[in-house]
Design a protein around this motif. Structure first.
Motif, short mmCIF file in Angstrom:
data_model
loop_
_atom_site.label_atom_id
_atom_site.label_comp_id
_atom_site.label_asym_id
_atom_site.label_seq_id
_atom_site.Cartn_x
_atom_site.Cartn_y
_atom_site.Cartn_z
N ARG A 170 0.83 -1.20 0.00
CA ARG A 170 0.00 0.00 0.00
C ARG A 170 0.87 1.25 0.00
NH1 ARG A 170 -5.30 -1.13 1.60
NH2 ARG A 170 -5.55 1.01 2.34
N TRP A 171 0.30 2.33 -0.52
CA TRP A 171 1.01 3.60 -0.55
C TRP A 171 1.42 4.03 0.87
CZ3 TRP A 171 2.91 5.66 -4.77
CH2 TRP A 171 2.31 5.40 -6.00
N TYR A 172 0.57 3.73 1.85
CA TYR A 172 0.86 4.15 3.22
C TYR A 172 2.13 3.47 3.74
CZ TYR A 172 -0.33 5.95 7.84
OH TYR A 172 -0.32 6.64 9.03
N ALA A 173 2.24 2.15 3.47
CA ALA A 173 3.44 1.43 3.89
C ALA A 173 4.67 1.94 3.15
CB ALA A 173 3.27 -0.07 3.64
N LEU A 174 4.51 2.21 1.86
CA LEU A 174 5.63 2.73 1.07
C LEU A 174 6.06 4.10 1.58
CD1 LEU A 174 7.48 2.20 -1.35
CD2 LEU A 174 5.80 3.38 -2.79
N ALA A 175 5.10 4.92 2.03
CA ALA A 175 5.44 6.24 2.56
C ALA A 175 6.29 6.11 3.82
CB ALA A 175 4.15 7.02 2.87
N TYR A 176 5.95 5.16 4.70
CA TYR A 176 6.73 4.93 5.91
C TYR A 176 8.16 4.50 5.54
CZ TYR A 176 3.61 5.35 9.94
OH TYR A 176 2.83 5.85 10.94
N ILE A 177 8.26 3.54 4.61
CA ILE A 177 9.57 3.03 4.22
C ILE A 177 10.43 4.12 3.59
CG2 ILE A 177 10.76 1.40 2.71
CD1 ILE A 177 8.27 -0.44 3.03
N ALA A 178 9.83 4.84 2.61
CA ALA A 178 10.58 5.89 1.92
C ALA A 178 10.95 7.02 2.88
CB ALA A 178 9.76 6.43 0.76
N GLY A 179 10.04 7.38 3.79
CA GLY A 179 10.34 8.44 4.75
C GLY A 179 11.49 8.08 5.66
N LEU A 180 11.52 6.83 6.14
CA LEU A 180 12.61 6.39 6.99
C LEU A 180 13.93 6.38 6.24
CD1 LEU A 180 10.81 3.48 8.87
CD2 LEU A 180 11.76 5.53 9.94
N LEU A 181 13.92 5.94 4.99
CA LEU A 181 15.15 5.89 4.20
C LEU A 181 15.67 7.30 3.87
CD1 LEU A 181 14.39 2.94 1.74
CD2 LEU A 181 15.90 2.93 3.74
N LEU A 182 14.76 8.21 3.52
CA LEU A 182 15.18 9.58 3.23
C LEU A 182 15.74 10.25 4.49
CD1 LEU A 182 12.28 10.79 0.89
CD2 LEU A 182 14.68 10.46 0.26
N GLY A 183 15.07 10.03 5.62
CA GLY A 183 15.57 10.59 6.88
C GLY A 183 16.93 10.04 7.24
N TRP A 184 17.10 8.73 7.04
CA TRP A 184 18.39 8.08 7.30
C TRP A 184 19.49 8.69 6.43
CZ3 TRP A 184 20.17 4.01 3.67
CH2 TRP A 184 21.38 3.43 4.06
N ARG A 185 19.19 8.95 5.15
CA ARG A 185 20.18 9.54 4.26
C ARG A 185 20.51 10.98 4.67
NH1 ARG A 185 23.51 6.57 1.96
NH2 ARG A 185 24.03 8.37 0.69
N LEU A 186 19.52 11.72 5.14
CA LEU A 186 19.78 13.09 5.60
C LEU A 186 20.73 13.10 6.79
CD1 LEU A 186 16.40 15.07 5.41
CD2 LEU A 186 18.59 15.74 4.39
N ILE A 187 20.49 12.17 7.74
CA ILE A 187 21.36 12.10 8.90
C ILE A 187 22.78 11.72 8.49
CG2 ILE A 187 21.82 10.89 11.07
CD1 ILE A 187 18.88 10.68 11.55
N LEU A 188 22.91 10.73 7.61
CA LEU A 188 24.23 10.33 7.14
C LEU A 188 24.96 11.49 6.48
CD1 LEU A 188 23.80 6.73 5.63
CD2 LEU A 188 25.10 7.39 7.67
N ARG A 189 24.22 12.26 5.67
CA ARG A 189 24.83 13.42 5.00
C ARG A 189 25.32 14.44 6.02
NH1 ARG A 189 24.07 15.79 -0.12
NH2 ARG A 189 25.69 17.40 -0.34
N ALA A 190 24.51 14.65 7.06
CA ALA A 190 24.87 15.65 8.07
C ALA A 190 26.09 15.21 8.88
CB ALA A 190 23.69 15.91 9.00
N VAL A 191 26.15 13.93 9.28
CA VAL A 191 27.28 13.50 10.12
C VAL A 191 28.56 13.34 9.31
CG1 VAL A 191 25.74 12.34 11.76
CG2 VAL A 191 26.76 11.02 9.89
#
Length: 297
Positions: free
Chosen positions: A27-48
């Motif tokens: 479902r789109w809702y599950a995909l939104a959770y997955i994509a949101g977590l991955l994008l957030g993870w990449r932002l943190i990696l970029r920052a550190v």
């Protein structure tokens, strides 16, 4: 005739597969959770991995960010579900405790997920010796992409829509014709999910990115987290004025679905839960502006 936007024909499911009499769907809702977590993870990696953003060594290593992701996933799911159970439908789940585990039927609370993430992150930061406020800044930076995608998924699912409106951008959501007093025929409603996506996700996310990469905000631990708390709380508080409350709060004597009210004035549950976030955010902003000497807080 009242002008409105017809609801787009978008299936909540990307695809489904039936195996042995059981149907599995993405479902789109599950995909939104997955994509949101991955994008957030990449932002943190970029920052550190950007030394110029920090007054000294980054608050976390790349390996710690990898481990943190597992804790955050657990906090989001457990906190989001338990928050919905406790804040919005405690009576139903008290009499039907087995339904608590039926996450696939829907029912997640942002405020509950937020508390779950805060708890999981605090434990992780203490275990790993990570400065709490610097870690909180990184989590705040990572959250808006998930909010943006999650609210868009809410729109696709035709859920959490707004109150009736005669504005030309009102949307005729399927199954949303009830509770439209004085409206004959099609009932158009505020697309409050998209309002929240724009405010809590896109706008707030861009502000935090600017603060980190242009405003040297990570030199003042707690500042990014404070802006996120206050910004999300304020955005949610104001959108609640046009968001349809959960049906369990709507009664004949309380048509606006106010969780607390005196006479004709009051607050929705979303507004009540947002006020502590606003106050905590303002406190963090004031605390962080005292100076950069709080890296070990």
């Amino acid at each position: 005739m009242q002008s409105h936007i017809p609801f787009p024909e978008i299936s909540p499911e990307l695809f489904s597969i039936t195996l042995g009499g059981m149907t599995f769907a993405l479902r789109w809702y599950a995909l939104a959770y997955i994509a949101g977590l991955l994008l957030g993870w990449r932002l943190i990696l970029r920052a550190v991995s950007s030394p110029g953003l920090w007054p000294g060594p980054a608050a976390m290593t790349g390996e710690q960010v990898e481990r943190l992701l597992t804790w955050i996933i657990a906090g989001v799911i457990l906190g989001g579900r338990l928050g919905f159970v406790l804040f919005y439908q405690p009576g139903h789940y008290l009499t039907h405790p087995g339904d608590i585990l039926k996450i696939w039927e829907g029912g997640m609370s942002f405020h509950g997920g937020f508390l779950g993430v805060v708890t999981a992150a605090w434990i992780f930061f203490r275990r790993e010796g990570i400065p709490v406020w610097s870690g909180a800044d990184l989590l705040a930076l990572a959250t808006p992409p998930g909010l943006l995608l999650g609210r868009i998924a809410n729109f696709i699912n035709a859920e959490l829509w707004g109150r009736p409106t005669d504005m030309p951008w009102g949307v005729a959501f399927p199954g949303a014709g009830q509770n439209c007093p004085g409206v004959e025929g099609i009932c158009a409603r505020h697309p409050s999910q998209l309002y929240e996506a724009g405010l809590e996700g896109l706008l707030l996310g861009l502000v935090l990115i600017w603060l980190v990469w242009r405003g040297r905000a990570l030199f003042r631990p707690g500042l990014v987290a404070g802006v996120f708390f206050a910004g999300y709380g304020a955005a949610r508080f104001f959108v609640e004025f046009v968001r349809q409350p959960d049906l369990q709060f709507v009664t004949a004597g309380n048509p606006l679905g106010l969780a607390w009210h005196i006479g004709g004035y009051g607050l929705t549950m979303g507004q009540i839960l947002s006020l502590p976030m606003i106050l905590a955010g303002l406190w963090l902003i004031l605390r962080a502006r005292r100076g950069p000497g709080m890296a070990g807080a």
